[in-house]
Design a protein around this motif. Structure first.
Motif, PDB file in Angstrom:
ATOM      1  N   GLY A 145       1.840  -0.534  -9.010  1.00  0.00           N
ATOM      2  CA  GLY A 145       3.048  -0.217  -8.002  1.00  0.00           C
ATOM      3  C   GLY A 145       2.987   1.099  -7.497  1.00  0.00           C
ATOM      4  N   ASN A 146       2.858   2.227  -8.229  1.00  0.00           N
ATOM      5  CA  ASN A 146       3.003   3.581  -7.794  1.00  0.00           C
ATOM      6  C   ASN A 146       1.957   3.995  -6.898  1.00  0.00           C
ATOM      7  N   LEU A 147       0.638   3.477  -7.639  1.00  0.00           N
ATOM      8  CA  LEU A 147      -0.501   3.963  -6.781  1.00  0.00           C
ATOM      9  C   LEU A 147      -0.752   3.107  -5.426  1.00  0.00           C
ATOM     10  N   LEU A 148      -0.297   1.897  -5.416  1.00  0.00           N
ATOM     11  CA  LEU A 148      -0.141   1.232  -4.233  1.00  0.00           C
ATOM     12  C   LEU A 148       0.756   1.996  -2.936  1.00  0.00           C
ATOM     13  N   GLY A 149       1.981   2.331  -3.518  1.00  0.00           N
ATOM     14  CA  GLY A 149       2.668   2.954  -2.467  1.00  0.00           C
ATOM     15  C   GLY A 149       2.375   4.318  -2.260  1.00  0.00           C
ATOM     16  N   LEU A 150       1.541   4.838  -2.794  1.00  0.00           N
ATOM     17  CA  LEU A 150       1.361   6.481  -2.556  1.00  0.00           C
ATOM     18  C   LEU A 150       0.984   6.721  -1.053  1.00  0.00           C
ATOM     19  N   PRO A 151      -0.043   6.061  -0.413  1.00  0.00           N
ATOM     20  CA  PRO A 151      -0.540   6.481   0.788  1.00  0.00           C
ATOM     21  C   PRO A 151       0.678   6.494   1.933  1.00  0.00           C
ATOM     22  N   VAL A 152       1.544   5.646   1.822  1.00  0.00           N
ATOM     23  CA  VAL A 152       2.740   5.735   2.789  1.00  0.00           C
ATOM     24  C   VAL A 152       4.080   6.062   2.277  1.00  0.00           C
ATOM     25  N   GLU A 153       4.181   7.033   1.443  1.00  0.00           N
ATOM     26  CA  GLU A 153       5.530   7.487   0.856  1.00  0.00           C
ATOM     27  C   GLU A 153       6.368   8.047   1.725  1.00  0.00           C
ATOM     28  N   SER A 154       7.498   7.449   2.018  1.00  0.00           N
ATOM     29  CA  SER A 154       8.570   8.108   2.971  1.00  0.00           C
ATOM     30  C   SER A 154       8.335   7.493   4.360  1.00  0.00           C
ATOM     31  N   TRP A 155       7.322   6.565   4.587  1.00  0.00           N
ATOM     32  CA  TRP A 155       6.997   6.242   5.807  1.00  0.00           C
ATOM     33  C   TRP A 155       7.900   4.983   6.233  1.00  0.00           C
ATOM     34  N   PRO A 156       8.649   4.948   7.370  1.00  0.00           N
ATOM     35  CA  PRO A 156       9.365   3.725   7.694  1.00  0.00           C
ATOM     36  C   PRO A 156       8.720   2.649   7.906  1.00  0.00           C
ATOM     37  N   GLN A 157       9.010   1.391   7.780  1.00  0.00           N
ATOM     38  CA  GLN A 157       8.376   0.030   7.755  1.00  0.00           C
ATOM     39  C   GLN A 157       7.666  -0.029   8.889  1.00  0.00           C
ATOM     40  N   THR A 207       8.062   4.446  -1.134  1.00  0.00           N
ATOM     41  CA  THR A 207       7.220   3.266  -1.540  1.00  0.00           C
ATOM     42  C   THR A 207       6.579   3.449  -3.055  1.00  0.00           C
ATOM     43  N   ASP A 208       6.279   4.578  -3.154  1.00  0.00           N
ATOM     44  CA  ASP A 208       5.677   4.671  -4.604  1.00  0.00           C
ATOM     45  C   ASP A 208       6.599   4.261  -5.701  1.00  0.00           C
ATOM     46  N   THR A 209       7.591   4.964  -5.630  1.00  0.00           N
ATOM     47  CA  THR A 209       8.737   4.765  -6.611  1.00  0.00           C
ATOM     48  C   THR A 209       9.204   3.473  -6.610  1.00  0.00           C
ATOM     49  N   ASN A 210       9.645   2.690  -5.407  1.00  0.00           N
ATOM     50  CA  ASN A 210       9.888   1.208  -5.411  1.00  0.00           C
ATOM     51  C   ASN A 210       8.969   0.549  -6.179  1.00  0.00           C
ATOM     52  N   GLY A 211       7.600   0.892  -5.805  1.00  0.00           N
ATOM     53  CA  GLY A 211       6.589   0.150  -6.168  1.00  0.00           C
ATOM     54  C   GLY A 211       6.336   0.287  -7.721  1.00  0.00           C
ATOM     55  N   ALA A 212       6.678   1.555  -8.260  1.00  0.00           N
ATOM     56  CA  ALA A 212       6.517   1.524  -9.766  1.00  0.00           C
ATOM     57  C   ALA A 212       7.474   0.865 -10.592  1.00  0.00           C
ATOM     58  N   VAL A 213       8.766   0.998 -10.204  1.00  0.00           N
ATOM     59  CA  VAL A 213       9.631   0.346 -10.867  1.00  0.00           C
ATOM     60  C   VAL A 213       9.801  -1.045 -10.655  1.00  0.00           C
ATOM     61  N   ALA A 214       9.453  -1.637  -9.420  1.00  0.00           N
ATOM     62  CA  ALA A 214       9.342  -3.045  -9.401  1.00  0.00           C
ATOM     63  C   ALA A 214       8.076  -3.575  -9.995  1.00  0.00           C
ATOM     64  N   GLY A 215       7.025  -2.729 -10.140  1.00  0.00           N
ATOM     65  CA  GLY A 215       5.762  -3.116 -11.010  1.00  0.00           C
ATOM     66  C   GLY A 215       5.946  -3.294 -12.500  1.00  0.00           C
ATOM     67  N   ALA A 216       6.855  -2.359 -12.772  1.00  0.00           N
ATOM     68  CA  ALA A 216       7.110  -2.469 -14.268  1.00  0.00           C
ATOM     69  C   ALA A 216       8.044  -3.795 -14.663  1.00  0.00           C
ATOM     70  N   VAL A 217       8.770  -4.231 -13.749  1.00  0.00           N
ATOM     71  CA  VAL A 217       9.674  -5.509 -13.910  1.00  0.00           C
ATOM     72  C   VAL A 217       8.734  -6.641 -13.721  1.00  0.00           C
ATOM     73  N   LEU A 218       7.910  -6.664 -12.702  1.00  0.00           N
ATOM     74  CA  LEU A 218       6.997  -7.916 -12.633  1.00  0.00           C
ATOM     75  C   LEU A 218       5.981  -7.985 -13.770  1.00  0.00           C
ATOM     76  N   GLY A 219       5.426  -6.780 -14.187  1.00  0.00           N
ATOM     77  CA  GLY A 219       4.535  -6.759 -15.213  1.00  0.00           C
ATOM     78  C   GLY A 219       5.094  -7.326 -16.424  1.00  0.00           C
ATOM     79  N   ALA A 220       6.488  -7.061 -16.888  1.00  0.00           N
ATOM     80  CA  ALA A 220       7.142  -7.486 -18.001  1.00  0.00           C
ATOM     81  C   ALA A 220       7.211  -9.085 -17.717  1.00  0.00           C
ATOM     82  N   ARG A 221       7.547  -9.575 -16.495  1.00  0.00           N
ATOM     83  CA  ARG A 221       7.704 -10.872 -16.046  1.00  0.00           C
ATOM     84  C   ARG A 221       6.546 -11.706 -16.216  1.00  0.00           C
ATOM     85  N   PHE A 222       5.402 -11.223 -15.690  1.00  0.00           N
ATOM     86  CA  PHE A 222       4.268 -11.980 -15.322  1.00  0.00           C
ATOM     87  C   PHE A 222       2.924 -11.649 -16.242  1.00  0.00           C
ATOM     88  N   GLY A 223       2.980 -10.670 -16.779  1.00  0.00           N
ATOM     89  CA  GLY A 223       1.903  -9.735 -17.644  1.00  0.00           C
ATOM     90  C   GLY A 223       1.018  -9.278 -16.948  1.00  0.00           C
TER      91      GLY A 223
END
Length: 343
Positions: free
Chosen positions: A47-59, A297-313
């Motif tokens: 999640g962290n790595l996926l979000g790195l290229p667009v950190e702070s970009w608006p949608q 994006t990188d931090t939202n992705g990191a924390v969301a990734g941890a939750v999703l990883g706990a849920r789905f493996g």
């Protein structure tokens, strides 16, 4: 003499601890599997790595550049320094495995990381870590008159004691949930202790506590009730706005992220992570949605990734994403050791 910072660090939350204990003792609760344990750390990483290229970009900018959405991780990340979200989470995981006080060990690791890497370090964290270094003996021994939370307390005090702060504590807190998945009281205490090394505000501590409570339940196969989590945290003294942010999680998380002008604060990141608890999306689709929503994006992705990883493996993480993780064997070793420590 009690350090002036001590009274503001959450030590216990009896209502939340009881709610977790009851849920974890239910017939639905199972053991933490290796797949889910690895999922927490590897999900955080991708999640962290996926979000790195667009950190702070608006949608809208992300969608202008990536017409089909950002879906791939740069393979060169495998040979780069870890970004701060992942690096601090791995340091925290390894600190939790030490025999001595993990909070002290983690503080020393943060100082060392700031010199050896420091990639992505936020302004607030840099100020607090520099001050922390001034108070520490780098042989991992603390001066007897220094509390590891004093530097963060001083920053919080100097800035008017805000109820919330940036999400730098939340981005790395997931290893505590893995270490104490069977011990609600210690999960709460250690989550607050390690958050407050750099991020002292009550909202920062409580957002970490609630997300880690959700991760602990998911690790045991229990679907968290966000209403119950919010009610228990409120009964234990969490700031009122925490429950409001939980109650206002929209079905379309992109809207909430895009509408919020303060992109990096801890409640917005918490909201994005908790959205992942009930989404009907799979891990890959959910992370892509979080990252393509813009903002931090990188931090939202990191924390969301941890939750999703706990849920789905970890087995739900695309192999091409896993191949891009730096020091993957180190991360997996830490996750496996934390799993062993919970059993």
């Amino acid at each position: 003499m009690t350090p002036h910072s001590a009274s503001g660090v959450v030590q216990d939350a009896p209502q939340l601890a009881e709610m977790l204990a009851v849920s974890l003792a239910s017939s639905a609760a199972g053991q933490v599997t290796e797949d889910r344990a690895l999922g927490v750390m590897l999900g955080l990483a991708v999640g962290n790595l996926l979000g790195l290229p667009v950190e702070s970009w608006p949608q809208h900018e992300i969608h202008d550049v990536y017409r089909d959405g950002l879906r791939d991780i740069d393979p060169l990340e495998r040979v780069r320094f870890m970004d701060d979200d992942l690096a601090q989470a791995v340091d925290l995981a390894e600190a939790l495995l030490q025999d001595h006080d993990p909070t002290v060990d983690f503080a020393a690791r943060l100082v060392r990381w700031s010199h050896e890497n420091g990639r992505g370090m936020g302004f607030m964290s840099s100020v607090v870590i520099r001050e922390l270094e001034d108070r520490m003996d780098m042989n991992l021994n603390m001066d007897v008159d220094v509390d590891v939370h004093d530097a963060a307390w001083d920053y919080w005090e100097a800035n008017g004691r805000p109820s919330t702060q940036p999400n730098g504590g939340l981005m790395r807190c997931a290893p505590v949930a893995l270490r104490y998945a069977h011990d609600p009281s210690e999960l709460i205490r250690m989550t607050a202790q390690t958050c407050a090394v750099t991020h002292y505000a009550p909202g920062a501590q409580w957002s970490c506590i609630v997300v880690n409570a959700a991760i602990a339940l998911l690790l045991r196969g229990v679907s968290p009730s966000l209403t119950d989590l919010a009610d228990a945290a409120s009964a234990d003294g969490a700031p009122p706005e925490l429950a409001e942010w939980i109650a206002e999680i929209p079905p379309q998380i992109e809207q909430s992220i895009d509408d919020e002008p303060m992109i990096g604060h801890t409640y917005l990141c918490m909201q994005a992570a908790l959205w992942c608890v009930n989404t009907s999306d799979d891990l890959e689709s959910a992370l892509i949605r979080i990252v393509n929503a813009g903002g931090d994006t990188d931090t939202n992705g990191a924390v969301a990734g941890a939750v999703l990883g706990a849920r789905f493996g970890a087995s739900a993480i695309p192999s091409e994403w896993l191949d891009c993780i730096p020091q993957r064997s180190r991360i997996e070793s830490a996750a496996e050791a934390l799993l062993t420590s919970t059993q």
